[in-house]
Design an enzyme around this catalytic site. Structure first.
Site, PDB file in Angstrom:
ATOM      1  N   SER A 110       0.828  -1.206   0.000  1.00 29.88           N
ATOM      2  CA  SER A 110       0.000   0.000   0.000  1.00 29.88           C
ATOM      3  C   SER A 110       0.865   1.260   0.000  1.00 29.88           C
ATOM      4  O   SER A 110       1.981   1.268   0.527  1.00 29.88           O
ATOM      5  CB  SER A 110      -0.899   0.036   1.233  1.00 29.88           C
ATOM      6  OG  SER A 110      -1.753  -1.086   1.256  1.00 29.88           O
TER       7      SER A 110
HETATM    8  N1  SAH Z   1      -0.999  -4.908   4.018  1.00 30.80           N
HETATM    9  C1  SAH Z   1      -0.266  -4.724   2.796  1.00 30.80           C
HETATM   10  C2  SAH Z   1      -1.087  -4.539   1.582  1.00 30.80           C
HETATM   11  C3  SAH Z   1      -1.482  -5.849   1.075  1.00 30.80           C
HETATM   12  S1  SAH Z   1      -2.284  -5.892  -0.457  1.00 30.80           S
HETATM   13  C4  SAH Z   1       0.859  -3.748   2.969  1.00 30.80           C
HETATM   14  O1  SAH Z   1       1.565  -3.913   3.921  1.00 30.80           O
HETATM   15  O2  SAH Z   1       1.084  -2.878   2.155  1.00 30.80           O
HETATM   16  C5  SAH Z   1      -3.728  -6.767   0.013  1.00 30.80           C
HETATM   17  C6  SAH Z   1      -3.523  -8.203   0.388  1.00 30.80           C
HETATM   18  O3  SAH Z   1      -4.781  -8.709   0.774  1.00 30.80           O
HETATM   19  C7  SAH Z   1      -3.043  -9.102  -0.746  1.00 30.80           C
HETATM   20  O4  SAH Z   1      -1.844  -9.718  -0.375  1.00 30.80           O
HETATM   21  C8  SAH Z   1      -4.158 -10.126  -0.919  1.00 30.80           C
HETATM   22  O5  SAH Z   1      -3.718 -11.424  -1.225  1.00 30.80           O
HETATM   23  C9  SAH Z   1      -4.800 -10.076   0.460  1.00 30.80           C
HETATM   24  N2  SAH Z   1      -6.174 -10.579   0.538  1.00 30.80           N
HETATM   25  C10 SAH Z   1      -7.217 -10.395  -0.322  1.00 30.80           C
HETATM   26  N3  SAH Z   1      -8.312 -11.039   0.116  1.00 30.80           N
HETATM   27  C11 SAH Z   1      -7.965 -11.632   1.303  1.00 30.80           C
HETATM   28  C12 SAH Z   1      -8.658 -12.447   2.242  1.00 30.80           C
HETATM   29  N4  SAH Z   1      -9.933 -12.802   2.073  1.00 30.80           N
HETATM   30  N5  SAH Z   1      -7.992 -12.886   3.321  1.00 30.80           N
HETATM   31  C13 SAH Z   1      -6.685 -12.563   3.527  1.00 30.80           C
HETATM   32  N6  SAH Z   1      -5.974 -11.802   2.676  1.00 30.80           N
HETATM   33  C14 SAH Z   1      -6.602 -11.343   1.580  1.00 30.80           C
END
Ligand code: SAH
Length: 261
Positions: A110
């Site tokens: 992010s």
């Molecule tokens: N927290 C992150 C951003 C991650 S992007 C950061 O540090 O910048 C969003 C993440 O959510 C992705 O890795 C995706 O695989 C995950 N995601 C999407 N749906 C999900 C779900 N139902 N359960 C767990 N993770 C999920």
């Protein structure tokens, strides 16, 4: 379920900054820095990894302040965590830009503003202790949260990202974060209730299981919507009542059900 709805952030002279990538803010309210001359908070992590990147990170923190992030704990955490350690080496020089970056498997880390905004916005009324993140990705936001909160749980559905995040957090000695490979749409009922839940992927609707896993007084922040997405902050006000506020327009990767192994 009784949900009271309030919309904030609209009609406040939003300056259009269009971003085409993911996990970013779409429109920004430019707030002049209150403390442009103030020194950046001291780093919390002492590790060789931080030494070369302290200056670009201090510039990132100053920019966050100029963009309206004023919570000192959050700013200190953003200063402490080496964001470049969570992206591919080839992207490390862009790690302190105000942008989301690819982390593989079609996912992104992010944008720094989004991370700071989400964490700060669950700390506004009271300081949460036990916190859940849905969507660990590379583990960056979980690492920042571990500097701010006593207990951090983070859940990721893609096995390869879960493994990568685990290894990164271990190498930075951030073992306090408890990672789970699972479907975050179901929350983490064995650990609930949570004082705060931060969702890092966008669904058309925020899963109801997450509302139920908030403690009374607890706060959830999540992007919501399919085309246009908005950050939504939901506060549990009673056993069966929640208060809902809409915040800034953002763009996140999709929240998906089930596991990817
Ligand atoms: N927290 C992150 C951003 C991650 S992007 C950061 O540090 O910048 C969003 C993440 O959510 C992705 O890795 C995706 O695989 C995950 N995601 C999407 N749906 C999900 C779900 N139902 N359960 C767990 N993770 C999920």
């Amino acid at each position: 379920m009784a949900v009271k709805d309030t919309r904030v952030g609209a009609g406040r002279g939003l300056q259009g900054i269009t971003a085409s990538n993911s996990n970013t803010r779409i429109s920004a309210t430019r707030i002049p820095s209150r403390s442009a001359t103030q020194a950046a908070p001291a780093p919390l992590v002492s590790d060789n990894l931080t030494l070369n990147s302290e200056r670009p990170r201090a510039a990132m923190v100053q920019r966050l302040q100029a963009q309206g992030i004023s919570n000192d704990l959050v700013l200190a955490a953003m200063q402490a965590i080496p964001r470049h350690a969570f992206v591919d080496e080839a992207l490390a020089s862009r790690a302190y830009d105000d942008a989301s970056l690819p982390i593989g498997h079609g996912q992104t880390i992010s944008q720094p503003w989004v991370v700071a905004r989400m964490i700060a916005s669950v700390c506004e009324a009271t300081m949460p202790k036990r916190v859940l993140e849905v969507g660990t990705g590379c583990g960056y936001q979980a690492a920042v949260m571990a500097q701010v909160f006593q207990q951090v749980h983070s859940i990721e559905r893609i096995r390869a990202l879960y493994d990568m995040a685990k290894e990164r957090l271990r190498s930075l000695r951030l073992t306090k974060v408890r990672l789970v490979h699972g479907d975050g749409m179901l929350g983490l009922p064995s650990v609930a209730p949570f004082d705060a839940i931060v969702v890092a992927a966008a669904g058309i609707r925020i899963p109801e299981a997450l509302f139920m896993q908030l403690s009374v007084g607890g706060v959830l922040i999540a992007p919501e919507g399919s085309g246009t997405q908005r950050l939504v902050r939901v506060t549990r006000t009673g056993a069966s009542s929640w208060d809902r506020q809409e915040l800034e327009e953002v763009r996140f990767v999709p929240l998906k059900s089930g596991l990817q192994t």
